[in-house]
Design a protein around this motif. Structure first.
Motif, mmCIF file in Angstrom:
data_model
loop_
_atom_site.group_PDB
_atom_site.id
_atom_site.type_symbol
_atom_site.label_atom_id
_atom_site.label_comp_id
_atom_site.label_asym_id
_atom_site.label_seq_id
_atom_site.Cartn_x
_atom_site.Cartn_y
_atom_site.Cartn_z
ATOM 1 N N VAL A 47 0.830 -1.210 0.000
ATOM 2 C CA VAL A 47 0.000 0.000 0.000
ATOM 3 C C VAL A 47 0.864 1.260 0.000
ATOM 4 C CG1 VAL A 47 -1.699 1.329 1.304
ATOM 5 C CG2 VAL A 47 -1.922 -1.162 1.149
ATOM 6 N N ALA A 48 1.775 1.344 0.972
ATOM 7 C CA ALA A 48 2.618 2.527 1.114
ATOM 8 C C ALA A 48 3.742 2.199 2.081
ATOM 9 C CB ALA A 48 1.810 3.715 1.631
ATOM 10 N N SER A 49 4.819 2.987 2.019
ATOM 11 C CA SER A 49 5.910 2.820 2.973
ATOM 12 C C SER A 49 6.573 4.156 3.232
ATOM 13 C CB SER A 49 6.931 1.792 2.476
ATOM 14 O OG SER A 49 7.588 2.265 1.313
ATOM 15 N N ILE A 50 7.311 4.187 4.344
ATOM 16 C CA ILE A 50 8.001 5.409 4.752
ATOM 17 C C ILE A 50 9.338 5.009 5.346
ATOM 18 C CG2 ILE A 50 6.905 5.433 7.039
ATOM 19 C CD1 ILE A 50 6.794 8.535 6.750
ATOM 20 N N THR A 51 10.365 5.779 5.030
ATOM 21 C CA THR A 51 11.683 5.466 5.558
ATOM 22 C C THR A 51 11.791 5.852 7.026
ATOM 23 O OG1 THR A 51 12.458 7.594 4.715
ATOM 24 C CG2 THR A 51 12.847 5.646 3.330
ATOM 25 N N TRP A 52 12.862 5.393 7.653
ATOM 26 C CA TRP A 52 13.023 5.544 9.097
ATOM 27 C C TRP A 52 12.946 6.998 9.557
ATOM 28 C CZ3 TRP A 52 17.296 8.288 10.902
ATOM 29 C CH2 TRP A 52 18.261 8.586 9.941
ATOM 30 N N SER A 53 13.460 7.918 8.730
ATOM 31 C CA SER A 53 13.468 9.331 9.108
ATOM 32 C C SER A 53 12.196 10.050 8.682
ATOM 33 C CB SER A 53 14.654 10.023 8.452
ATOM 34 O OG SER A 53 14.497 10.000 7.034
ATOM 35 N N GLY A 54 11.384 9.373 7.862
ATOM 36 C CA GLY A 54 10.222 10.045 7.286
ATOM 37 C C GLY A 54 10.568 10.845 6.051
ATOM 38 N N GLY A 55 11.835 10.768 5.630
ATOM 39 C CA GLY A 55 12.269 11.593 4.522
ATOM 40 C C GLY A 55 11.770 11.160 3.155
#
Length: 121
Positions: A47-55
């Motif tokens: 569906v979606a993903s986000i890196t550890w920093s949110g960057g």
């Protein structure tokens, strides 16, 4: 890392929901997080993903422009804001984590229990 997904429910087509993925563990801020879903009789779907920093964030073509993933590392929580929901978005939604980022992991090793989203037409 232990993950707990919540926020699912029943909503009419065109409506909105916000899912939350709460994590335990001091190192959650070093983990990438993804949302996946599985509809009845269908395969598991990204569906979606986000890196550890949110960057950086990534979306499936089916959710781009309607869903927004974000995170608050101070609260150890990742969110999935879902807008303009369609009946085909009906599924059990799971959050998953992989990390720490400096090990460059490929697989999502940690999974939450899932929360059901039902979109009625």
């Amino acid at each position: 890392v232990q993950l707990q997904a919540s926020g699912g429910g029943v909503v009419q087509a065109g409506g909105s929901l916000r899912l939350s993925c709460a994590a335990s563990g001091r190192t959650f801020s070093t983990y990438d997080v993804g949302w996946f879903r599985q509809a009845p009789g269908k395969e598991h779907e990204f569906v979606a993903s986000i890196t550890w920093s949110g960057g950086s964030t990534y979306y499936a073509d089916t959710t781009k422009g309607r869903f927004t993933i974000s995170r608050d590392n101070a609260k150890n929580t990742v969110y999935l804001q879902m807008e303009s929901l369609k009946p085909e978005d009906t599924a059990v939604y799971y959050c998953a984590a992989k990390g720490p980022y400096y090990f460059d992991p490929i697989e999502y090793s940690y999974w939450g229990q899932g929360t059901l989203v039902t979109v009625s037409s």
